[in-house]
Design a protein around this motif. Structure first.
Motif, short mmCIF file in Angstrom:
data_model
loop_
_atom_site.label_atom_id
_atom_site.label_comp_id
_atom_site.label_asym_id
_atom_site.label_seq_id
_atom_site.Cartn_x
_atom_site.Cartn_y
_atom_site.Cartn_z
N PRO A 1 16.62 55.84 86.88
CA PRO A 1 15.83 55.11 85.88
C PRO A 1 16.10 53.61 86.01
O PRO A 1 17.23 53.19 86.28
N VAL A 2 15.09 52.80 85.77
CA VAL A 2 15.24 51.36 85.93
C VAL A 2 16.00 50.74 84.76
O VAL A 2 16.33 49.55 84.78
N THR A 3 16.28 51.54 83.71
CA THR A 3 16.96 51.00 82.53
C THR A 3 18.47 50.89 82.72
O THR A 3 19.16 50.41 81.82
N ARG A 4 18.99 51.30 83.83
CA ARG A 4 20.44 51.24 84.07
C ARG A 4 20.82 49.93 84.76
O ARG A 4 20.01 49.32 85.47
N VAL A 5 22.08 49.52 84.53
CA VAL A 5 22.64 48.39 85.27
C VAL A 5 23.27 48.96 86.54
O VAL A 5 24.15 49.83 86.47
N PHE A 6 22.83 48.47 87.68
CA PHE A 6 23.30 49.00 88.96
C PHE A 6 24.47 48.16 89.47
O PHE A 6 24.40 46.92 89.50
N SER A 7 25.53 48.82 89.90
CA SER A 7 26.70 48.12 90.41
C SER A 7 26.42 47.54 91.79
O SER A 7 25.47 47.93 92.48
N ARG B 1 23.26 45.42 73.86
CA ARG B 1 23.95 44.81 75.00
C ARG B 1 24.94 45.75 75.67
O ARG B 1 25.66 45.34 76.56
N LEU B 2 24.98 46.99 75.26
CA LEU B 2 25.85 47.99 75.89
C LEU B 2 24.96 48.95 76.68
O LEU B 2 24.42 49.91 76.13
N LEU B 3 24.80 48.66 77.96
CA LEU B 3 23.83 49.36 78.78
C LEU B 3 24.50 50.36 79.73
O LEU B 3 25.65 50.17 80.13
N PRO B 4 23.77 51.41 80.10
CA PRO B 4 24.32 52.36 81.08
C PRO B 4 24.62 51.64 82.41
O PRO B 4 23.82 50.82 82.87
N TYR B 5 25.74 51.99 83.00
CA TYR B 5 26.20 51.34 84.23
C TYR B 5 26.53 52.41 85.25
O TYR B 5 27.23 53.39 84.95
N ILE B 6 26.02 52.24 86.47
CA ILE B 6 26.21 53.29 87.48
C ILE B 6 26.46 52.66 88.85
O ILE B 6 25.90 51.61 89.18
N GLY B 7 27.35 53.30 89.61
CA GLY B 7 27.69 52.84 90.95
C GLY B 7 27.49 53.94 91.98
O GLY B 7 27.02 55.04 91.67
#
Length: 969
Positions: free
Chosen positions: A789-795, A690-696
């Motif tokens: 990559p689609v595995t990131r959470v997008f801001s 539940r700790l996913l890469p996050y990018i803005g």
């Protein structure tokens, strides 16, 4: 225009304006100190009270008013308008001798200030008949000025001779030499005012009075319009009206023209209009055989134009006075009383008030269709009769055979006719004020309508009771609400233009109306003011710039038969501002016959502006040429492009489901640092899920590898019970997110506090089966797309597209798409572009190329070549996307690797153009234009591409609609 800007910078006008402002500012400091010393010496509490009123602005207004009076006097003296009268220069010479002979005594002597006050009151006191003498002896004697003059039995403050001497020295000397005001433009008087308005006076911790900028300070001079700008704009705006008068109009025809500035400031555009029209009148008189010499003809023509042709409105009373004074000086009207200008240069809000149809209908809504004759029949007839009587009384004022100076055989006196006309107009003004007040007194449409219906009953009863009936309390109360908004009812304030049968209405409107975005408007006028603007101009948007509403008001004042020319915001052709202003004007027959799309303001003001000229009705038929950015064109549309007006783009079904905004967290507590993530995983490896890469957007554009620097706790769509399987993460979110969620308006956000507010389930469903997707920042200096990559959470600061191929990347990264996006998105001076997929992506017609066809392969190859070279450059140099594109767009940077990237961009643009089948469209150099030729090449490309995309959008939308019809059958 650029040549004019260069001439302004190099001129005495450009250098002298700043120097004069600095001199007045220095003199204001001296006078302020003298005022403070006098207050302490006199024991006068008025200054102490004034300092806490209106944040100290009142005191500075008084000081500035006195100094502007002094400047006006010096302008008049040096133009020979005060021959035989005492002068400030003479007073200064006397004080200079005292300073040489008895310098120590000057601080203990107090005779100069009362003498200066008398000079300021009387130096322009030239009168041909009883009444106010000069523009500066009227409304400028405000309460602010009374602080320096004394009033209500108070003596003037004991300002010392030394203070008067030092203040005058700042105004009368420059670089050790006596200053002459003879060669300065009258506009510079207003320039000083517009540069210094907005300061306030405060008391420092040490007890000293200091001048500091207030929230509304505009010392940058951004509102001071030099002659290099105003005169060519006025000349262009006058063209249709002059052409409509024929090849050789008479002086009387020219003097029948009515020219107005609805936000006149200190009168820069009215001065330019006065000079321009006076020149035409003087030449007409010469053709008609006038006996006077050229100079005498010009002088008389200037006075006649100032008296008969010019009108102006402004909310600032000091600006109104300065406009009157400036025209008085320009006209050299030494034998004219001030009221011959005061009648036409008025105070009020140009955008708040009723037009004639609204007044007759007792309604604030503009008439349309059947509403043209709206309102109760009896009330309408009563108001029409009231205005008809006022018109007859005014026409008597123009007919010298009907009036005598003091009454007698020829009929009533002029004063009696004038009083009757004003009394009748005042009754109508009371009704108009009450209608406006009813609107501003309520916050909802329903309450306003109820109040208006009640008001109509009151108005009908009052008008039916005769002229002597006192105004009902309801009318007085509604008026009080309106007067705080300073309404300006054009037909009642300028009856000679809009009511008198001999007038044709306004012919020309010109000026530099204020610019302000939605937030600035709300801060100044409140929500109800924005409601008024939207009600006054149907179809307008709340997000439109303030300036767009002046375009709409100008169109109504011209009554469909004149022309206007405005300096305005350079966003006038974009988004909601265009939809509110230029678009409806063009849709109803307005013709844009000249425009400059964007220019930097000359001088120090950091602002870009546009100039727009629009003609209506008969004036439009007199337009013989159209000019865009100085080049002759065949047509100009409401987007200020040299192309026909096109329908607004519609969203295409082909693009549906292909763009998404990233997740809205609504709680920074979801975000964890890499170190915090490691600690949480060390406690329980189960947490890693539940700790996913996050990018803005910031990381995408600043990291050379577009890498993420943060992680986020993401429970997805899990229920609270399911989320308890990660107790440490749930506890983290409960401590850091839940408290703020408790006060959120969003019910789902309050209830499901452990989830993102908008987790974007549809986005991640669209990304399933893909390894990468395309993203771009919502707000960025440059419009740049890159893969993630689609595995990131997008801001939520990213837009995400389920696109993984290079062909679509090439299209979106090309200048074909950028031209479209910048046109349909809102541009920002410092942040670049605020991209909006619903406007830019959903409407964008992609090239139609079959999979693996030669054009598609060429497009993909060009996109991949650029993408790989760009990525390699960023890794090698350690630069992110923003830094890279800063260098790429700088023509001064010629490093081989940058040149290679530019060549790849141009090759990709050519591939995109070829994919559309537009081989004749020439792709311009990729860097920012460095000369006129490159600017013209880029503009041609942008204009042509934009027009073709509009056409293509329309064709695609129509085809999709046909498919829907056929499919349903």
């Amino acid at each position: 225009m650029r040549e004019l800007e260069r001439r302004y910078h190099d001129s005495e006008d450009g250098r002298g304006a700043a120097a004069l402002t600095d001199q007045v500012f220095a003199a204001s400091k001296i006078l302020l100190r003298g005022l403070a010393e006098a207050g302490a010496r006199d024991g006068d509490e008025a200054l102490a009270l004034a300092l806490v009123e209106d944040d100290g602005a009142l005191v500075f207004t008084g000081v500035l008013s006195a100094l502007l009076r002094a400047l006006a006097s010096l302008f008049a003296e040096d133009r020979g308008l005060t021959v035989g009268r005492p002068s400030l220069r003479a007073l200064f010479d006397e004080l200079s001798r005292d300073a040489d002979e008895r310098p120590d005594a000057m601080a203990r002597r107090f005779g100069a200030w009362p003498r200066a006050l008398e000079l300021l009151r009387g130096i322009l006191d030239a009168r041909a008949e009883p009444g106010p003498a000069s523009p500066m002896v009227g409304p400028l004697r405000t309460r602010a000025l009374e602080l320096l003059e004394g009033a209500a039995g108070r003596r003037p403050p004991s300002i010392s001779d030394r203070v008067v001497y030092l203040a005058l020295a700042r105004l009368l000397t420059r670089d050790g030499q006596r200053r002459s005001y003879r060669e300065l433009d009258v506009e510079q008087l207003g320039g000083v005012f517009e540069s210094l308005i907005g300061y306030r006076v405060v008391r420092s911790p040490a007890g000293q009075l200091e001048i500091r900028p207030g929230l509304e300070r505009r010392r940058s001079g951004s509102h001071y319009t030099p002659r290099a700008l105003s005169e060519p704009i006025v000349a262009r705006t006058l063209e249709p009206a002059l052409r409509g008068l024929g090849e050789a109009p008479s002086g009387e025809q020219l003097l029948s023209l009515k020219i107005c500035d609805p936000a006149m400031g200190s009168g820069a555009f009215l001065l330019a209009a006065c000079r321009a029209l006076a020149g035409h009148v003087a030449r007409a008189w010469a053709r008609e055989g006038g006996a006077e010499g050229e100079s005498a003809r010009r002088a008389v023509a200037t006075r006649r134009v100032a008296q008969r042709c010019l009108y102006g409105v402004d909310k600032n009373p000091l600006a109104v006075d300065l406009a009157r004074l400036s025209l008085w000086l320009e006209a050299r009207a030494t034998q004219r009383p001030a009221r011959y200008l005061a009648r036409a240069l008025r105070r009020g809000d140009s955008l708040v008030g009723l037009q004639l149809p609204q007044l007759l209908a007792v309604d604030w809504r503009p008439p349309s269709g059947d509403d043209e004759a709206g309102g109760e029949v009896g009330t309408r007839a009563a108001i029409e009769a009231l205005l008809a009587r006022a018109r007859r009384a005014r026409e008597q004022l123009l007919d010298k055979t009907c009036l005598s100076g003091r009454g007698g055989a020829r009929g009533r006196s002029r004063a009696e006719a004038e009083a009757e006309a004003e009394a009748l107009l005042e009754r109508a003004r009371l009704v108009a004020d009450a209608v406006v007040g009813t609107f501003f007194a309520h916050s909802t449409r329903a309450r306003r309508r109820v109040a208006l219906d009640r008001l109509r009953v009151v108005v009908a009863g009052w008008l039916g009771a005769g002229d002597d009936a006192p105004a009902p309390a309801e009318l007085a109360a509604a008026r009080a609400e309106a007067r705080a908004r300073e309404p300006f009812h054009w037909p009642l304030e300028f009856p000679d233009v809009f009511l008198d049968s001999r007038s044709r209405g306004l012919d020309v409107i010109v000026g530099n109306p204020p610019f302000a975005g939605k937030n600035a408007l709300l801060a100044v006028g409140g929500r109800v003011y924005l409601d008024w603007l939207k009600a006054a101009h149907p179809g307008s948007h709340g997000n439109a710039d303030y300036a767009a509403h002046f375009l709409r008001r100008a169109a109504t004042l011209l009554a469909g038969r004149g022309s206007f020319g405005f300096i305005t915001t350079n966003t006038i052709c974009q988004g909601d501002t265009r939809d509110t202003g230029l678009k409806p004007l063009v849709a109803t027959g307005g013709v844009i016959y000249a425009a400059t799309r964007t220019r930097e303001w000359p001088g120090v003001a950091a602002v870009s502006v546009a100039v727009v000229h629009v003609a209506f009705g008969r004036a439009a038929s007199w337009v013989t040429a159209r000019w865009l950015d100085g080049a002759r064109v065949s047509v100009i549309n409401s987007r200020l492009r040299p192309k026909p007006e096109r329908a607004d783009p519609r969203r295409l079904r082909a693009n549906a489901g292909r763009s998404f905004q990233g997740c809205i967290l609504l709680g920074s507590g979801f975000i964890v640092s890499p170190a915090e993530r490691e600690r949480l995983i060390a406690r329980d490896p189960h947490n890693a899920a539940r700790l996913l890469p996050y990018i803005g957007g910031e990381e995408v554009n600043s990291s050379p590898t577009q890498s993420h620097r943060r992680y986020v706790i993401h429970f997805g769509e899990l229920s609270l019970e399911e989320a308890r399987r990660w107790p440490e993460l749930l506890e983290w979110v409960e401590e850091r997110v839940r408290p703020a969620r408790r006060v959120q308006k969003d019910a789902l956000g309050r209830r499901c506090w452990w989830r993102f507010l908008r987790p974007r389930k549809a986005l991640y469903e669209a990304l399933e089966g893909r390894e990468r997707c395309l993203v771009n920042a919502r707000v960025a200096k440059h419009l740049i797309f890159s893969f993630q990559p689609v595995t990131r959470v997008f801001s939520d600061q990213l837009y995400v597209y389920p696109i993984s191929d290079y062909a679509n990347f090439a299209t979106l990264q090309s200048r074909v798409h950028e031209v479209w996006a910048r046109l349909l998105s809102s541009s920002m001076r410092n942040a670049g572009i605020r991209y909006t997929p619903t406007d830019c992506f959903a409407t964008f017609p992609f090239p139609e190329t079959a999979r693996s066809c030669p054009k598609e392969r060429s497009l993909a190859q060009a996109g991949e070549a650029l993408y790989r070279a760009r990525a390699a450059y960023m890794i090698e140099t350690g630069r992110g996307l923003t830094q890279t594109y800063n260098l790429l767009k700088d023509p001064a940077r010629t490093e081989p690797r940058l040149q290679r990237l530019r060549a790849l961009h141009e090759a990709m643009d050519r591939a995109v153009v070829a994919a559309y089948g537009w081989s004749e469209v020439q792709v311009p150099p990729w860097t920012e234009p460095s000369d006129a030729g490159e600017r013209a090449a880029r503009q041609r490309f942008e204009d042509e591409v934009t027009d073709r995309l509009f056409t293509l959008n329309d064709e695609r939308f129509a085809a999709e609609q046909r498919d829907d019809v056929w499919g349903s059958e």
